[in-house]
Design a protein around this motif. Sequence first.
Motif, short mmCIF file in Angstrom:
data_model
loop_
_atom_site.label_atom_id
_atom_site.label_comp_id
_atom_site.label_asym_id
_atom_site.label_seq_id
_atom_site.Cartn_x
_atom_site.Cartn_y
_atom_site.Cartn_z
N SER A 6 -9.50 -38.23 -82.77
CA SER A 6 -10.16 -37.39 -83.77
C SER A 6 -11.06 -36.34 -83.10
O SER A 6 -11.14 -35.20 -83.57
N GLU A 7 -11.73 -36.71 -82.01
CA GLU A 7 -12.55 -35.74 -81.28
C GLU A 7 -11.69 -34.62 -80.72
O GLU A 7 -12.03 -33.44 -80.84
N ALA A 8 -10.59 -34.98 -80.09
CA ALA A 8 -9.71 -33.98 -79.50
C ALA A 8 -9.15 -33.04 -80.57
O ALA A 8 -9.11 -31.82 -80.39
N LEU A 9 -8.73 -33.60 -81.69
CA LEU A 9 -8.15 -32.78 -82.75
C LEU A 9 -9.19 -31.84 -83.35
O LEU A 9 -8.88 -30.70 -83.69
N ALA A 10 -10.44 -32.32 -83.48
CA ALA A 10 -11.48 -31.52 -84.13
C ALA A 10 -12.02 -30.42 -83.23
O ALA A 10 -12.44 -29.37 -83.74
N MET A 11 -12.01 -30.62 -81.92
CA MET A 11 -12.73 -29.71 -81.03
C MET A 11 -11.86 -28.75 -80.24
O MET A 11 -12.36 -27.75 -79.72
N SER A 12 -10.58 -29.00 -80.13
CA SER A 12 -9.78 -28.33 -79.12
C SER A 12 -9.01 -27.11 -79.62
O SER A 12 -8.55 -27.07 -80.75
N ASP A 13 -8.87 -26.14 -78.72
CA ASP A 13 -7.88 -25.08 -78.92
C ASP A 13 -6.49 -25.63 -78.59
O ASP A 13 -5.53 -25.38 -79.30
N ARG A 14 -6.43 -26.38 -77.48
CA ARG A 14 -5.20 -27.08 -77.10
C ARG A 14 -5.58 -28.44 -76.55
O ARG A 14 -6.69 -28.66 -76.08
N ILE A 15 -4.61 -29.36 -76.60
CA ILE A 15 -4.80 -30.72 -76.09
C ILE A 15 -3.72 -31.01 -75.06
O ILE A 15 -2.54 -30.76 -75.30
N ALA A 16 -4.15 -31.52 -73.91
CA ALA A 16 -3.22 -32.00 -72.89
C ALA A 16 -3.20 -33.52 -72.96
O ALA A 16 -4.21 -34.17 -72.64
N VAL A 17 -2.11 -34.09 -73.40
CA VAL A 17 -1.98 -35.54 -73.52
C VAL A 17 -1.56 -36.11 -72.18
O VAL A 17 -0.52 -35.72 -71.62
#
Length: 369
Positions: A195-206
């Motif tokens: 949820s933090e990554a989804l709320a804060m990011s322009d992009r996410i590297a998994v």
Amino acid sequence: MTHLSLVDLEARYGEQRVVQALNLDVGRGELVSLLGPSGCGKTTTLRMIAGFVTPSGGTIRIAGRAIDLLPAHRRNIGYVFQNYALFPHLSVADNVGFGLKMRFVAPAERQRRVAAALDLVGLADLGGRFPAQLSGGQQQRVALARALVIEPDVLLLDEPLSNLDAALRAEMRSEIRALQRRLEITTVFVTHDQSEALAMSDRIAVMRAGRIEEVATPQALCDRPARSFTAAFLGVRTVLAGAVADEGAAGRVFRTAHGLSLRLADHDPPSPTHLVLRAARLALAEPADESPGDARLDASARVAGVTYAGDAYDIDLESGGERLRAIVPSNAPVPAIGSSCRVFAREDAVTWISDPPAARASAAPLQGG
């Protein structure tokens, strides 16, 4: 425009490869999250960027300049630690100004910049206090001010919200994101919280096992994940492995390991390896209810569990030998545990994944959340 570039980055601890063949470009002013389970190499990657860990291979560039061989204090990188790492014997102002003092900034200029940084994070009146006199949220703001006061080329955040309670965590993630956008500072944020990554990011590297599985916007990762691991790790969905059978005139059918089947449409990929069902987009109905005409999946199910989560109910279902997950609003009728129902999935609830052979691994249907 790329501002931070990681090229074939590797890290070894003895014979163990912790990070391997990692490539990532971060644009100027962009916030990219490194998201993955514990032990996947997120923090090690961050510490290599900062200069705290020496890479075993690869190159780190900021604004096109290689910084691999520079010591940490010459990289002009701001770092916010998970535990804040404040000096208990120094005042708030002295903690924030420590990096400037180490850079031999003149006292008057140092005082001006510390005051500006504390004002930026809403602590203008607390410069004379000590860390022990502050709340967790205030300590985090001090750590953030200390990272920003040096006017860094890159800001690194290592799970800075993990020590806060849920309400403060939500508040602080909004504040950090707003501040990052305002300053347009290139930022890499490490978290294991989806949820933090989804709320804060322009992009996410998994990340997984020292590698990046995929990089995309939060919306793309949720709606169109390219790997089964990503889909499962992001949670609130069911990920089912299976294979396609050609039934001649009846067309192609995707069958899971336990026999749940779904007919493929012409626009579906030719050979998907996994079916992904978005939990919040599944619909439940009484066994005798008529199926929606546009349902991609129409299956009978048994309610195995119901969990109240405030604004919604998390429903655990058994269907065709598979475990499915559905989420329904808390003001909707909730089926009783052990009762029978039907589960429907429309087009927007279904995603297909075609894992390459090297990436294929079982993805637990109810993993994450």
